[in-house]
Design a protein around this motif. Sequence first.
Motif, PDB file in Angstrom:
ATOM      1  N   ARG A  14       4.024   8.089  39.264  1.00 32.81           N
ATOM      2  CA  ARG A  14       2.622   7.610  39.377  1.00 32.81           C
ATOM      3  C   ARG A  14       2.063   8.010  40.512  1.00 32.81           C
ATOM      4  O   ARG A  14       0.753   8.400  40.336  1.00 32.81           O
ATOM      5  N   ASP A  52      -1.152  10.519  40.474  1.00 32.82           N
ATOM      6  CA  ASP A  52      -2.722  10.223  41.068  1.00 32.82           C
ATOM      7  C   ASP A  52      -3.203  11.282  42.163  1.00 32.82           C
ATOM      8  O   ASP A  52      -4.419  11.634  41.956  1.00 32.82           O
ATOM      9  N   ASP A  59      -6.360   7.683  38.126  1.00 32.23           N
ATOM     10  CA  ASP A  59      -5.627   6.302  38.150  1.00 32.23           C
ATOM     11  C   ASP A  59      -4.891   6.232  37.227  1.00 32.23           C
ATOM     12  O   ASP A  59      -5.096   5.876  35.989  1.00 32.23           O
ATOM     13  N   SER A 102      -2.405   3.899  37.138  1.00 30.42           N
ATOM     14  CA  SER A 102      -1.580   2.819  37.544  1.00 30.42           C
ATOM     15  C   SER A 102      -1.376   2.027  35.883  1.00 30.42           C
ATOM     16  O   SER A 102      -0.350   1.456  35.763  1.00 30.42           O
TER      17      SER A 102
END
Length: 269
Positions: A142, A146, A152, A154
């Motif tokens: 992740r 990013d 993003d 997340s």
Amino acid sequence: MNRDVVLEMFDRQLRREARSAGAGDRVERTGDVVRHLSTGDGSTGDGWATVVWSDLDAATADAAIAAQVRHFTDLGREFEWKLYAHDQPADLADRLAAAGFVPEPAETLMVAQVPDLPTGIDLPESVQLRPVTTPADVDLLRDVHDQAFGTDFSGLRESLLTQLAADQLIAVLAMAGDIPVSAARMELHAGTDFASLWSGGTVPAWRGKGIYRALVAYRTRIAAERGYRYLQVDASDDSRPILQRLGFLPLTTTIPYVYRRSPIFIDRQ
């Protein structure tokens, strides 16, 4: 490879007959629309929601669009309508825009036959590949995404963990020592001829060193071992030339049309 035949297979197997990837992931069929939703572990509204297939015409399109908007607005969720160039009616893009959808950058649907792709992995001397197997690995993946995409990611975490647990996802990190510099994923669509490549991304300082190609080769090897016939990718303008040189052929274009009501992550190549 017959492009028309493979495109029909793609439409049927991955869109019209889309299947759930397991817990926290579901496919919904309502009227002439197929929706694919992921809610991570199922306890929150995070994740992605996409209309993956529709069988509409000029008489039914506006009502179907309005119904999807009402459905997701009632849920307080943003969603994406995955529009392909051959979808009907011919003015579906205009109808989506009129209903408040915003187009994101166009992507190219590319497909290659697995046996035709190179599988040699050639990496910089200081870089090694590491399979993603743990939650900590998912966090590294992740973080790389990013940095690579400036987005993003997340909201993707729980979905990836769910897919890994169900053996429906292959993910890999390229590590320069203890530092992740590139990452990529492959979704395994059980019962179909296709595996899908997603989010091959390299941090800026490590681009142009062949890592992206190595990640494609790594996933190709596994797709071959698992018996998949085709690899599919929604390619950005950056990745399309590399994939074409490797042997992927463009079948059509696709544009994500997004209806925004609340912050949510939507994954795209």
